[in-house]
Design an enzyme around this catalytic site. Structure first.
Site, PDB file in Angstrom:
ATOM      1  N   ASP A 112      -5.954  -6.298   5.514  1.00 12.39           N
ATOM      2  CA  ASP A 112      -5.429  -5.451   5.094  1.00 12.39           C
ATOM      3  C   ASP A 112      -5.418  -4.657   6.025  1.00 12.39           C
ATOM      4  O   ASP A 112      -6.339  -4.306   6.835  1.00 12.39           O
ATOM      5  CB  ASP A 112      -6.160  -4.134   4.411  1.00 12.39           C
ATOM      6  CG  ASP A 112      -6.025  -2.911   4.112  1.00 12.39           C
ATOM      7  OD1 ASP A 112      -4.780  -2.579   4.356  1.00 12.39           O
ATOM      8  OD2 ASP A 112      -6.483  -1.933   3.320  1.00 12.39           O
ATOM      9  N   MET A 127     -12.639   3.871   0.276  1.00  9.07           N
ATOM     10  CA  MET A 127     -13.376   4.348   1.003  1.00  9.07           C
ATOM     11  C   MET A 127     -13.777   6.058   0.774  1.00  9.07           C
ATOM     12  O   MET A 127     -12.778   7.633   1.561  1.00  9.07           O
ATOM     13  CB  MET A 127     -11.518   4.565   2.704  1.00  9.07           C
ATOM     14  CG  MET A 127     -11.316   3.293   2.631  1.00  9.07           C
ATOM     15  SD  MET A 127      -9.700   3.076   3.332  1.00  9.07           S
ATOM     16  CE  MET A 127      -8.401   2.893   2.205  1.00  9.07           C
ATOM     17  N   ASP A 150      -5.187   3.550  -2.023  1.00  4.91           N
ATOM     18  CA  ASP A 150      -6.190   3.567  -0.379  1.00  4.91           C
ATOM     19  C   ASP A 150      -6.387   5.154  -1.189  1.00  4.91           C
ATOM     20  O   ASP A 150      -5.923   6.440  -1.041  1.00  4.91           O
ATOM     21  CB  ASP A 150      -5.410   4.012   0.728  1.00  4.91           C
ATOM     22  CG  ASP A 150      -5.041   2.207   1.096  1.00  4.91           C
ATOM     23  OD1 ASP A 150      -5.985   1.271   1.387  1.00  4.91           O
ATOM     24  OD2 ASP A 150      -3.604   1.999   1.053  1.00  4.91           O
ATOM     25  N   HIS A 167      -1.234  -1.747  -4.032  1.00  2.00           N
ATOM     26  CA  HIS A 167      -2.370  -0.702  -3.532  1.00  2.00           C
ATOM     27  C   HIS A 167      -3.078   0.423  -3.292  1.00  2.00           C
ATOM     28  O   HIS A 167      -1.946   0.866  -2.695  1.00  2.00           O
ATOM     29  CB  HIS A 167      -2.807  -1.611  -2.317  1.00  2.00           C
ATOM     30  CG  HIS A 167      -4.054  -1.914  -0.854  1.00  2.00           C
ATOM     31  ND1 HIS A 167      -5.476  -2.593  -1.263  1.00  2.00           N
ATOM     32  CD2 HIS A 167      -4.299  -1.043  -0.293  1.00  2.00           C
ATOM     33  CE1 HIS A 167      -5.425  -2.340  -0.489  1.00  2.00           C
ATOM     34  NE2 HIS A 167      -5.722  -1.105   0.683  1.00  2.00           N
ATOM     35  N   MET A 201      -9.090   7.693  -0.447  1.00  2.00           N
ATOM     36  CA  MET A 201      -9.928   8.528   1.460  1.00  2.00           C
ATOM     37  C   MET A 201     -10.285   9.707   0.761  1.00  2.00           C
ATOM     38  O   MET A 201      -9.826  11.173   0.526  1.00  2.00           O
ATOM     39  CB  MET A 201      -9.048   8.453   2.547  1.00  2.00           C
ATOM     40  CG  MET A 201      -8.134   6.813   2.681  1.00  2.00           C
ATOM     41  SD  MET A 201      -7.630   7.051   4.278  1.00  2.00           S
ATOM     42  CE  MET A 201      -6.421   5.370   4.363  1.00  2.00           C
ATOM     43  N   SER A 239       0.811  -1.270   0.211  1.00  2.00           N
ATOM     44  CA  SER A 239       0.016  -0.134   0.141  1.00  2.00           C
ATOM     45  C   SER A 239       0.908   1.491  -0.145  1.00  2.00           C
ATOM     46  O   SER A 239       1.631   1.573   1.011  1.00  2.00           O
ATOM     47  CB  SER A 239      -0.578  -0.210   1.142  1.00  2.00           C
ATOM     48  OG  SER A 239      -1.861   1.285   1.842  1.00  2.00           O
ATOM     49  N   MET A 281     -11.380  -5.836   6.380  1.00  2.00           N
ATOM     50  CA  MET A 281     -10.505  -4.986   6.978  1.00  2.00           C
ATOM     51  C   MET A 281      -9.787  -5.334   8.742  1.00  2.00           C
ATOM     52  O   MET A 281     -10.834  -5.963   9.160  1.00  2.00           O
ATOM     53  CB  MET A 281     -10.864  -3.734   7.536  1.00  2.00           C
ATOM     54  CG  MET A 281     -11.176  -2.847   5.716  1.00  2.00           C
ATOM     55  SD  MET A 281     -10.393  -2.708   5.230  1.00  2.00           S
ATOM     56  CE  MET A 281      -8.743  -1.755   5.988  1.00  2.00           C
ATOM     57  N   HIS A 324      -8.705   0.715  -3.345  1.00  2.00           N
ATOM     58  CA  HIS A 324      -8.687   0.660  -1.866  1.00  2.00           C
ATOM     59  C   HIS A 324     -10.280   1.118  -2.150  1.00  2.00           C
ATOM     60  O   HIS A 324      -9.522   2.410  -1.329  1.00  2.00           O
ATOM     61  CB  HIS A 324      -8.496  -0.180  -0.763  1.00  2.00           C
ATOM     62  CG  HIS A 324      -9.046  -0.290  -0.008  1.00  2.00           C
ATOM     63  ND1 HIS A 324      -8.582  -0.463   1.767  1.00  2.00           N
ATOM     64  CD2 HIS A 324     -10.821  -0.071   0.389  1.00  2.00           C
ATOM     65  CE1 HIS A 324      -9.548  -0.643   2.758  1.00  2.00           C
ATOM     66  NE2 HIS A 324     -10.427  -0.555   2.551  1.00  2.00           N
TER      67      HIS A 324
HETATM   68  C1  DX5 Z   1      -6.135   1.461   5.917  1.00  2.00           C
HETATM   69  C2  DX5 Z   1      -5.881   1.108   4.925  1.00  2.00           C
HETATM   70  C3  DX5 Z   1      -4.669   0.260   4.154  1.00  2.00           C
HETATM   71  C4  DX5 Z   1      -3.095   1.089   5.338  1.00  2.00           C
HETATM   72  C5  DX5 Z   1      -2.450  -0.113   5.833  1.00  2.00           C
HETATM   73  O1  DX5 Z   1      -6.576   2.486   6.205  1.00  2.00           O
HETATM   74  O2  DX5 Z   1      -6.971   0.407   3.763  1.00  2.00           O
HETATM   75  O3  DX5 Z   1      -4.403  -0.611   2.993  1.00  2.00           O
HETATM   76  O4  DX5 Z   1      -2.054   1.402   4.391  1.00  2.00           O
HETATM   77  O5  DX5 Z   1      -1.334  -0.197   5.933  1.00  2.00           O
HETATM   78  P1  DX5 Z   1      -0.528  -1.011   7.401  1.00  2.00           P
HETATM   79  O6  DX5 Z   1      -0.259  -1.881   6.481  1.00  2.00           O
HETATM   80  O7  DX5 Z   1       0.883   0.266   7.801  1.00  2.00           O
HETATM   81  O8  DX5 Z   1      -1.364  -1.239   8.649  1.00  2.00           O
HETATM   82 ZN    ZN Z   2      -6.425  -0.448   2.098  1.00  2.00          ZN
END
Ligand code: DX5
Ligand code: ZN
Length: 215
Positions: A174, A67, A34, A32, A36, A7, A136, A65
């Protein structure tokens, strides 16, 4: 098949190109990404224009992903930007079945994510249409959090659900995935591992990605 999905949330954004080349060299299976929006989760990251630019950097499939609230508004934008897999949260939309069809109509893979507190039965009537389910293992929003141990039972139950229906679906995890817990989580049934801080905050991104691949 086991897959590693670094990620980039924990990457150094001032040298993203170089950091992606490093996970490529380490053998990453997916990138990956993310997304947000500051509503569904407290944090804000980036959107389709960044993904479109990153598409020029690597051929590794993009695992996006989302969010974000009401992801149905942006499926086309993310697909056109270069997503190969789009994951939406069950909690982010009223019309989950419709969003999954929207993703599939773009000709890409569809996945649904469940927050730690969301029960598995929320996906019972859509799971046949999915390519992947994301459990998650932290509350979404930030990198660097600790794996929630109760999620091991959830992964096992999801694996049973998939097997009992005779389906062939990836189980992604994740949040808080590290070299020292990945094996026990794999043994619960997960096969796609997202790792952010464990890879990008390590001393050697290439070697750490390789170590994840070896497991
Ligand atoms: C959190 C994200 C993850 C994040 C995980 O909301 O969806 O993908 O990058 O980070 P680590 O591996 O550091 O927990
Ligand atoms: Zn993620």
């Amino acid at each position: 098949m086991t897959k590693i999905a670094p990620s980039i949330l924990s990457a150094d954004f001032s040298e993203l190109n170089d950091q992606i080349k490093k996970i490529e060299e380490g053998g990453a299976d997916l990138v990956h990404l993310d997304i947000m929006d500051g509503h569904f989760v407290p944090n804000i990251t980036f959107g389709p224009p960044v993904i479109k630019q990153l598409r020029k950097v690597t051929d590794i499939p993009f695992d996006v992903h989302l969010m974000i609230d009401k992801p149905e508004r942006y499926i086309k934008d993310f697909a056109q930007a270069g997503a190969d897999i789009i994951t939406v949260h069950q909690e982010s939309t009223i019309h989950l079945h419709r969003v999954i069809q929207q993703i599939k109509n773009e000709g890409i893979k569809a996945a649904v994510a469940l927050n730690p507190s969301t029960p598995l039965n929320e996906i019972e009537y859509v799971i046949d249409d999915l390519d992947m389910v994301l459990i998650m293992t932290v509350n979404p929003g930030f990198g660097g959090q600790s794996f929630i141990p109760q999620m091991k039972d959830k992964i096992k139950k999801l694996k049973e659900m998939i097997n009992s229906k005779g389906l062939d679906i990836d189980i992604q995890v994740d949040g808080g995935i590290k070299l020292n817990n990945i094996e026990e989580i794999r043994d619960c049934g997960a096969n796609v591992f997202v790792a952010g801080s464990a890879i990008f905050k390590s001393d050697n991104i290439v070697e750490t990605t390789k170590k994840f691949k070896e497991i």
